[in-house]
Write a protein that holds these residues in place. Structure first.
Motif, PDB file in Angstrom:
ATOM      1  N   ALA A 175       0.703  -1.131  -0.095  1.00 39.79           N
ATOM      2  CA  ALA A 175      -0.109  -0.171   0.029  1.00 39.79           C
ATOM      3  C   ALA A 175       0.839   1.305   0.014  1.00 39.79           C
ATOM      4  CB  ALA A 175      -0.943  -0.201   1.354  1.00 39.79           C
ATOM      5  N   MET A 176       1.965   1.218   0.960  1.00 39.12           N
ATOM      6  CA  MET A 176       2.820   2.409   0.694  1.00 39.12           C
ATOM      7  C   MET A 176       3.516   2.384  -0.594  1.00 39.12           C
ATOM      8  SD  MET A 176       4.742   1.779   4.474  1.00 39.12           S
ATOM      9  CE  MET A 176       5.973   2.742   4.364  1.00 39.12           C
ATOM     10  N   TYR A 177       3.822   1.644  -1.211  1.00 38.73           N
ATOM     11  CA  TYR A 177       4.476   1.546  -2.559  1.00 38.73           C
ATOM     12  C   TYR A 177       3.521   1.920  -3.590  1.00 38.73           C
ATOM     13  CZ  TYR A 177       5.741  -0.244  -7.351  1.00 38.73           C
ATOM     14  OH  TYR A 177       6.495  -0.424  -8.552  1.00 38.73           O
ATOM     15  N   ASN A 178       2.242   1.687  -3.402  1.00 42.28           N
ATOM     16  CA  ASN A 178       1.188   2.156  -4.329  1.00 42.28           C
ATOM     17  C   ASN A 178       0.937   3.802  -4.220  1.00 42.28           C
ATOM     18  OD1 ASN A 178       0.676  -0.295  -5.560  1.00 42.28           O
ATOM     19  ND2 ASN A 178      -0.628  -0.847  -4.295  1.00 42.28           N
ATOM     20  N   TYR A 179       1.014   3.884  -2.866  1.00 43.26           N
ATOM     21  CA  TYR A 179       0.747   5.488  -2.452  1.00 43.26           C
ATOM     22  C   TYR A 179       1.762   6.307  -3.073  1.00 43.26           C
ATOM     23  CZ  TYR A 179      -0.560   9.474   0.200  1.00 43.26           C
ATOM     24  OH  TYR A 179      -0.949  10.777   0.692  1.00 43.26           O
ATOM     25  N   VAL A 180       3.148   5.916  -3.002  1.00 40.88           N
ATOM     26  CA  VAL A 180       4.031   6.870  -3.266  1.00 40.88           C
ATOM     27  C   VAL A 180       4.161   7.055  -4.816  1.00 40.88           C
ATOM     28  CG1 VAL A 180       5.921   5.274  -3.832  1.00 40.88           C
ATOM     29  CG2 VAL A 180       6.591   7.542  -2.825  1.00 40.88           C
ATOM     30  N   ARG A 181       3.645   6.041  -5.518  1.00 37.30           N
ATOM     31  CA  ARG A 181       3.591   6.042  -7.022  1.00 37.30           C
ATOM     32  C   ARG A 181       2.615   7.214  -7.664  1.00 37.30           C
ATOM     33  NH1 ARG A 181       1.928   0.395  -9.394  1.00 37.30           N
ATOM     34  NH2 ARG A 181       1.972   1.527 -11.130  1.00 37.30           N
ATOM     35  N   GLU A 182       1.502   7.529  -6.693  1.00 38.40           N
ATOM     36  CA  GLU A 182       0.462   8.446  -7.100  1.00 38.40           C
ATOM     37  C   GLU A 182       0.714   9.844  -6.380  1.00 38.40           C
ATOM     38  OE1 GLU A 182      -3.394   6.910  -6.596  1.00 38.40           O
ATOM     39  OE2 GLU A 182      -2.775   4.810  -7.204  1.00 38.40           O
ATOM     40  N   TYR A 183       1.090   9.877  -5.281  1.00 46.00           N
ATOM     41  CA  TYR A 183       1.404  11.167  -4.409  1.00 46.00           C
ATOM     42  C   TYR A 183       2.744  11.302  -4.072  1.00 46.00           C
ATOM     43  CZ  TYR A 183      -3.660   9.715  -4.091  1.00 46.00           C
ATOM     44  OH  TYR A 183      -4.878   9.538  -4.140  1.00 46.00           O
ATOM     45  N   ALA A 184       3.039  12.688  -3.809  1.00 46.13           N
ATOM     46  CA  ALA A 184       4.464  13.165  -3.325  1.00 46.13           C
ATOM     47  C   ALA A 184       4.304  13.924  -2.132  1.00 46.13           C
ATOM     48  CB  ALA A 184       5.195  13.942  -4.177  1.00 46.13           C
ATOM     49  N   ASP A 185       3.261  13.677  -1.537  1.00 47.02           N
ATOM     50  CA  ASP A 185       3.173  14.541  -0.202  1.00 47.02           C
ATOM     51  C   ASP A 185       3.964  13.874   1.101  1.00 47.02           C
ATOM     52  OD1 ASP A 185       1.482  12.831   1.278  1.00 47.02           O
ATOM     53  OD2 ASP A 185      -0.036  13.321  -0.150  1.00 47.02           O
ATOM     54  N   PRO A 186       4.082  14.408   2.333  1.00 51.99           N
ATOM     55  CA  PRO A 186       4.960  13.694   3.240  1.00 51.99           C
ATOM     56  C   PRO A 186       4.147  12.409   4.071  1.00 51.99           C
ATOM     57  CG  PRO A 186       5.041  16.446   3.361  1.00 51.99           C
ATOM     58  CD  PRO A 186       3.981  15.879   2.472  1.00 51.99           C
ATOM     59  N   THR A 187       2.881  12.268   3.586  1.00 52.35           N
ATOM     60  CA  THR A 187       2.288  10.977   4.386  1.00 52.35           C
ATOM     61  C   THR A 187       3.020   9.916   4.572  1.00 52.35           C
ATOM     62  OG1 THR A 187       0.063  11.789   3.351  1.00 52.35           O
ATOM     63  CG2 THR A 187       0.305   9.672   4.269  1.00 52.35           C
ATOM     64  N   LEU A 188       3.853   9.522   3.378  1.00 55.68           N
ATOM     65  CA  LEU A 188       4.564   8.200   3.460  1.00 55.68           C
ATOM     66  C   LEU A 188       5.783   8.486   4.664  1.00 55.68           C
ATOM     67  CD1 LEU A 188       4.401   5.555   2.094  1.00 55.68           C
ATOM     68  CD2 LEU A 188       6.260   6.298   0.400  1.00 55.68           C
ATOM     69  N   ALA A 189       6.550   9.774   4.753  1.00 58.06           N
ATOM     70  CA  ALA A 189       7.345   9.981   5.560  1.00 58.06           C
ATOM     71  C   ALA A 189       6.745   9.749   7.062  1.00 58.06           C
ATOM     72  CB  ALA A 189       7.721  11.285   5.545  1.00 58.06           C
ATOM     73  N   ALA A 190       5.673  10.111   7.269  1.00 58.92           N
ATOM     74  CA  ALA A 190       4.873   9.828   8.631  1.00 58.92           C
ATOM     75  C   ALA A 190       4.604   8.497   8.651  1.00 58.92           C
ATOM     76  CB  ALA A 190       3.603  10.584   8.619  1.00 58.92           C
ATOM     77  N   VAL A 191       4.367   7.886   7.686  1.00 58.75           N
ATOM     78  CA  VAL A 191       3.880   6.435   8.064  1.00 58.75           C
ATOM     79  C   VAL A 191       5.142   5.668   8.269  1.00 58.75           C
ATOM     80  CG1 VAL A 191       3.222   4.303   6.632  1.00 58.75           C
ATOM     81  CG2 VAL A 191       1.956   6.388   6.658  1.00 58.75           C
ATOM     82  N   SER A 192       6.306   5.813   7.578  1.00 61.70           N
ATOM     83  CA  SER A 192       7.705   5.228   7.714  1.00 61.70           C
ATOM     84  C   SER A 192       8.139   5.540   9.257  1.00 61.70           C
ATOM     85  CB  SER A 192       8.746   6.011   6.645  1.00 61.70           C
ATOM     86  OG  SER A 192       8.397   5.704   5.441  1.00 61.70           O
ATOM     87  N   VAL A 193       7.860   6.709   9.606  1.00 61.94           N
ATOM     88  CA  VAL A 193       8.373   7.050  11.133  1.00 61.94           C
ATOM     89  C   VAL A 193       7.499   6.129  12.216  1.00 61.94           C
ATOM     90  CG1 VAL A 193       8.441   8.565  12.981  1.00 61.94           C
ATOM     91  CG2 VAL A 193       8.984   9.455  10.629  1.00 61.94           C
TER      92      VAL A 193
END
Length: 269
Positions: free
Chosen positions: A225-243
């Motif tokens: 799901a994180m991989y699919n998200y980063v393919r579509e969006y470039a906001d810091p949400t994935l950074a928050a999930v990673s933390v």
């Protein structure tokens, strides 16, 4: 024994080197941590304004919630079944001598040297050839294959450090083999079993490369799901999930170390 100035110099040099190495390893995480507090919808570093909005968005995004649920289910079933199978294999390898023992050990450890990419693709081709759908059960089997060597190794090390005289003492007092197993052997192996299960669960929860071949929209795991998200969006949400991801795994390892002393389980005293 008196230590010379050279000994002190080497000691402090070693400590400084370890700190530098740890700092280098942790630097990417520090960057991601700082970037996760960015108020802007564009991922930039360093942030111009600070905000927790992306952490809130991470918890509200449905695909992440479904991914966490699927990952937890797969990790729970996969690590538990791997623990049962791995404990049996480790016990046989430790206690018995038989023809093909080295071959069995090599087969059990083979997923450590075979790339997860190859395992996932191979299982996809095999499943397609026998008309097995991409399901949760197939993902659990995949994860068992990947984490099994870690369970076998953890339990095997515990068996190597096991005082077999305790079993002999219980048998001499009239305890049946089954009672010895459940009242002496397994309780003393509990730290190794717990550590093996924990490592298997963490590895299963983090698995991405092989899972990518077998998931569908209904069964996608959090890493996918994180991989699919980063393919579509470039906001810091994935950074928050990673933390959140890193902090949760680190907390689990710290708790495991407090309760089970991982250096003893892994035989690294």
């Amino acid at each position: 024994m008196n230590r010379t100035p050279l000994d002190h110099l080497l000691t402090w040099s070693g400590r400084i080197l370890v700190v530098l190495i740890l700092g280098f390893v942790l630097l990417p995480f520090v960057v991601v941590l700082i970037a996760s507090f960015n108020h802007s919808s564009i991922l930039t570093f360093p942030p111009q304004d600070w905000s927790l909005r992306w952490y809130a968005h991470a918890f509200e995004y449905d695909d992440f919630a479904d991914g966490v649920k699927n990952s937890l289910i797969i990790a729970a079933f996969g690590s538990t079944l791997a623990l049962v199978a791995g404990t049996g294999f480790a016990y046989v390898l430790n206690r018995y001598e038989f023809r093909g023992k080295a071959t069995l050990h090599a087969v059990l450890m083979s997923s450590l040297v075979i790339p997860n990419f190859t395992i996932g693709l191979g299982l996809l081709i095999l499943a397609a050839s026998v008309s097995i759908p991409r399901s949760m059960g197939l993902l659990v089997f995949l994860h068992i294959t990947i984490v099994l060597p870690f369970v076998v190794r953890s339990v095997y090390v515990s068996l190597q450090n096991f005082e077999r005289q305790l079993e002999a003492a219980a048998e001499s007092l009239g305890a049946a083999p089954r009672r010895v197993l459940f009242t002496v052997t397994l309780p003393l192996l509990l730290p190794g079993l717990a550590a093996g299960w924990l490592f298997a669960a963490i590895l299963s929860f983090n698995e991405f490369t092989a899972s990518l071949f077998l998931v569908n929209q209904r069964t996608q795991t959090l890493p996918v799901a994180m991989y699919n998200y980063v393919r579509e969006y470039a906001d810091p949400t994935l950074a928050a999930v990673s933390v959140i991801y890193v902090v949760a795994v680190a907390a689990m390892l710290i708790l495991a170390h407090i309760f089970f002393r991982l250096e003893k389980v892994l035989n690294v005293d």
